[in-house]
Design an enzyme around this catalytic site. Structure first.
Site, PDB file in Angstrom:
ATOM      1  N   ASP A  33       0.861  -1.186   0.000  1.00  0.00           N
ATOM      2  CA  ASP A  33       0.000   0.000   0.000  1.00  0.00           C
ATOM      3  C   ASP A  33       0.899   1.239   0.000  1.00  0.00           C
ATOM      4  OD1 ASP A  33      -3.200   0.609   1.098  1.00  0.00           O
ATOM      5  OD2 ASP A  33      -1.729   2.239   1.055  1.00  0.00           O
ATOM      6  N   ILE A  34       0.562   2.195  -0.862  1.00  0.00           N
ATOM      7  CA  ILE A  34       1.412   3.380  -1.023  1.00  0.00           C
ATOM      8  C   ILE A  34       1.351   4.304   0.196  1.00  0.00           C
ATOM      9  CG2 ILE A  34      -0.212   4.972  -2.142  1.00  0.00           C
ATOM     10  CD1 ILE A  34       1.955   5.457  -4.280  1.00  0.00           C
ATOM     11  N   HIS A 102     -10.314  -5.212  -3.025  1.00  0.00           N
ATOM     12  CA  HIS A 102      -8.995  -5.470  -2.449  1.00  0.00           C
ATOM     13  C   HIS A 102      -9.122  -5.827  -0.984  1.00  0.00           C
ATOM     14  CE1 HIS A 102      -9.948  -1.166  -2.306  1.00  0.00           C
ATOM     15  NE2 HIS A 102      -9.339  -1.139  -1.145  1.00  0.00           N
ATOM     16  N   HIS A 104      -6.961  -5.567   2.516  1.00  0.00           N
ATOM     17  CA  HIS A 104      -5.829  -4.957   3.223  1.00  0.00           C
ATOM     18  C   HIS A 104      -5.280  -5.989   4.201  1.00  0.00           C
ATOM     19  CE1 HIS A 104      -6.824  -0.588   2.432  1.00  0.00           C
ATOM     20  NE2 HIS A 104      -8.024  -1.108   2.233  1.00  0.00           N
TER      21      HIS A 104
HETATM   22  P1  5GP Z   1      -9.731   1.494   0.398  1.00  0.00           P
HETATM   23  O1  5GP Z   1      -9.936   2.730   1.237  1.00  0.00           O
HETATM   24  O2  5GP Z   1     -10.385   1.609  -0.947  1.00  0.00           O
HETATM   25  O3  5GP Z   1     -10.103   0.231   1.121  1.00  0.00           O
HETATM   26  O4  5GP Z   1      -8.167   1.382   0.192  1.00  0.00           O
HETATM   27  C1  5GP Z   1      -7.484   1.850  -0.901  1.00  0.00           C
HETATM   28  C2  5GP Z   1      -6.018   1.782  -0.538  1.00  0.00           C
HETATM   29  O5  5GP Z   1      -5.274   1.944  -1.742  1.00  0.00           O
HETATM   30  C3  5GP Z   1      -5.547   2.864   0.421  1.00  0.00           C
HETATM   31  O6  5GP Z   1      -4.994   2.250   1.582  1.00  0.00           O
HETATM   32  C4  5GP Z   1      -4.494   3.647  -0.372  1.00  0.00           C
HETATM   33  O7  5GP Z   1      -3.396   4.031   0.415  1.00  0.00           O
HETATM   34  C5  5GP Z   1      -4.103   2.661  -1.451  1.00  0.00           C
HETATM   35  N1  5GP Z   1      -3.688   3.286  -2.701  1.00  0.00           N
HETATM   36  C6  5GP Z   1      -4.308   4.307  -3.354  1.00  0.00           C
HETATM   37  N2  5GP Z   1      -3.652   4.606  -4.496  1.00  0.00           N
HETATM   38  C7  5GP Z   1      -2.606   3.745  -4.567  1.00  0.00           C
HETATM   39  C8  5GP Z   1      -1.556   3.569  -5.530  1.00  0.00           C
HETATM   40  O8  5GP Z   1      -1.447   4.253  -6.532  1.00  0.00           O
HETATM   41  N3  5GP Z   1      -0.659   2.579  -5.276  1.00  0.00           N
HETATM   42  C9  5GP Z   1      -0.738   1.791  -4.157  1.00  0.00           C
HETATM   43  N4  5GP Z   1       0.199   0.856  -4.010  1.00  0.00           N
HETATM   44  N5  5GP Z   1      -1.709   1.937  -3.225  1.00  0.00           N
HETATM   45  C10 5GP Z   1      -2.624   2.902  -3.432  1.00  0.00           C
END
Ligand code: 5GP
Length: 138
Positions: A33-34, A102, A104
């Site tokens: 995660d970035i 996804h 985590h």
């Molecule tokens: P969500 O909130 O949708 O469950 O999580 C999305 C996750 O994707 C977040 O933790 C965010 O940091 C990660 N993320 C967003 N953009 C990117 C990216 O360009 N590359 C990577 N590796 N992670 C990303």
């Protein structure tokens, strides 16, 4: 909402956007995660497009959770955290911000508060080193 093939994870799957890869197979991809919530925070995604748990075909979901278990085991060996959280969000009101399903995998430590919202961008060199540490256990 229809699946948007220009979402960032679809672009990572097409190698249009780089990532720190941890694991891949025919059905899934795992990468750092970035904006990690903790050292070792890794995401696992299916190659099959699907916004959320309701959309994804059962077999693709099964493959994704299999990879999640495998990578979580490697994270446990690499970082030795006392706990590991697996999280999967469905819909913006649940906190989902990227609309390609996804999981985590987040190492958790006693006394360290957890924020579901993203924090800061990590140093790419640190992410590369963490990805290598996890890969060493796969
Ligand atoms: P969500 O909130 O949708 O469950 O999580 C999305 C996750 O994707 C977040 O933790 C965010 O940091 C990660 N993320 C967003 N953009 C990117 C990216 O360009 N590359 C990577 N590796 N992670 C990303």
């Amino acid at each position: 909402m229809a699946y948007d093939p220009s979402n960032i994870f679809a672009r990572i799957l097409r190698s249009e956007v780089p990532c720190h890869k941890v694991y891949e197979d025919d059905n899934t991809l795992a990468f750092m995660d970035i904006m990690p919530q903790a050292d070792g925070h890794t995401l696992v995604i299916p190659r099959t497009p699907g916004e959320n748990i309701h959309d994804l075909p059962e077999e693709a979901l099964a493959a994704t959770i299999r990879t999640t278990q495998k990578v979580a085991g490697a994270i446990r060996l690499a970082f030795d955290p006392p706990g590991i959280m697996i999280a999967q969000l469905n819909g913006a009101p649940a906190g989902q911000s990227v609309f390609h399903l996804h999981f985590h995998i987040v190492p958790r430590y006693a006394g360290k508060d957890f924020r579901m919202a993203a924090g800061e961008m990590a140093d790419p060199a640190v992410l590369a080193e963490h990805a290598a540490r996890i890969r060493a256990h796969l």
